[in-house]
Scaffold this motif. Structure first.
Motif, short mmCIF file in Angstrom:
data_model
loop_
_atom_site.label_atom_id
_atom_site.label_comp_id
_atom_site.label_asym_id
_atom_site.label_seq_id
_atom_site.Cartn_x
_atom_site.Cartn_y
_atom_site.Cartn_z
N PRO A 40 -16.80 -5.36 4.19
CA PRO A 40 -17.74 -4.42 4.81
C PRO A 40 -17.42 -2.97 4.41
O PRO A 40 -16.36 -2.68 3.84
N VAL A 41 -18.34 -2.11 4.72
CA VAL A 41 -18.10 -0.68 4.54
C VAL A 41 -16.86 -0.33 5.36
O VAL A 41 -16.63 -0.89 6.43
N LEU A 42 -16.04 0.54 4.85
CA LEU A 42 -14.80 1.01 5.49
C LEU A 42 -13.64 0.04 5.39
O LEU A 42 -12.57 0.31 5.94
N ALA A 43 -13.79 -1.07 4.69
CA ALA A 43 -12.66 -1.99 4.54
C ALA A 43 -11.61 -1.33 3.65
O ALA A 43 -11.90 -0.93 2.53
N PRO A 44 -10.39 -1.22 4.16
CA PRO A 44 -9.34 -0.57 3.36
C PRO A 44 -8.81 -1.50 2.27
O PRO A 44 -9.01 -2.72 2.33
N PRO A 45 -8.10 -0.94 1.29
CA PRO A 45 -7.47 -1.78 0.28
C PRO A 45 -6.36 -2.62 0.91
O PRO A 45 -5.77 -2.23 1.93
N ASP A 46 -6.07 -3.76 0.32
CA ASP A 46 -5.11 -4.70 0.91
C ASP A 46 -3.71 -4.10 1.09
O ASP A 46 -3.02 -4.40 2.06
N TRP A 47 -3.28 -3.22 0.20
CA TRP A 47 -1.93 -2.65 0.28
C TRP A 47 -1.73 -1.79 1.53
O TRP A 47 -0.61 -1.62 1.99
N LEU A 48 -2.80 -1.27 2.10
CA LEU A 48 -2.69 -0.39 3.26
C LEU A 48 -2.26 -1.14 4.52
O LEU A 48 -1.56 -0.59 5.37
N PHE A 49 -2.62 -2.40 4.63
CA PHE A 49 -2.33 -3.16 5.85
C PHE A 49 -0.83 -3.28 6.12
O PHE A 49 -0.37 -3.08 7.24
#
Length: 157
Positions: A40-49
């Motif tokens: 979705p819109v605003l989904a962050p990149p995986d490394w941020l989690f």
């Protein structure tokens, strides 16, 4: 800082970080799963989690220790820390449901419960230690954002 306080904080943070680590371990290959989703819109990149959760678990562990070491009656601390433990358990199972069980709609129901439990925990912490409450605020904001992501992923996937 007293040695006892130092080790107490470290122990509390290790519990929080350990729960997060075990949850991600039991949830499976999070990066691979995340890569397959329509985002979705605003989904962050995986490394941020990983970075965000490490910081949030750190704050949560410190907050719990501040409550534990506060000068309020034991029963008040115990109630607050029970709420903390319950929300931490629900946090633990969320990613397993979302990723391992591939049940985004059930995970959405779980994260709504988590939102409520974290709010209750924050209120209990605020009654005992303002700094503990403040340390929980970023976590609450993050899980509200995660709630948006959960429902968006469920709709799109």
């Amino acid at each position: 800082m007293k040695v006892r306080d130092f080790f107490g904080v470290v122990f509390s943070v290790l519990i929080s970080e350990g729960i997060g680590f075990l949850s991600s371990l039991f949830a499976g290959d999070l990066k691979a799963s995340y890569a397959t989703f329509t985002k979705p819109v605003l989904a962050p990149p995986d490394w941020l989690f990983g970075i965000a959760w490490a910081i949030l678990y750190l704050f949560m562990g410190i907050a719990a220790y501040l409550v534990y070491r506060s000068n309020v009656p034991k029963v008040r601390k115990k109630i607050a820390l029970v709420w903390y433990a319950i929300q931490l358990f629900i946090n633990f199972i969320w990613s397993i449901i979302f990723f391992r069980a591939d049940s985004m709609w059930i995970a959405f129901a779980v994260i709504i419960i988590l939102d409520i439990l974290v709010l209750i925990t924050m209120i209990r912490f605020r009654q005992i230690n303002k700094n503990a409450f403040l340390l929980m605020v970023p976590y609450f904001i993050w899980i509200l954002f995660a709630t948006y992501l959960n429902v968006a992923f469920a709709i799109l996937n």
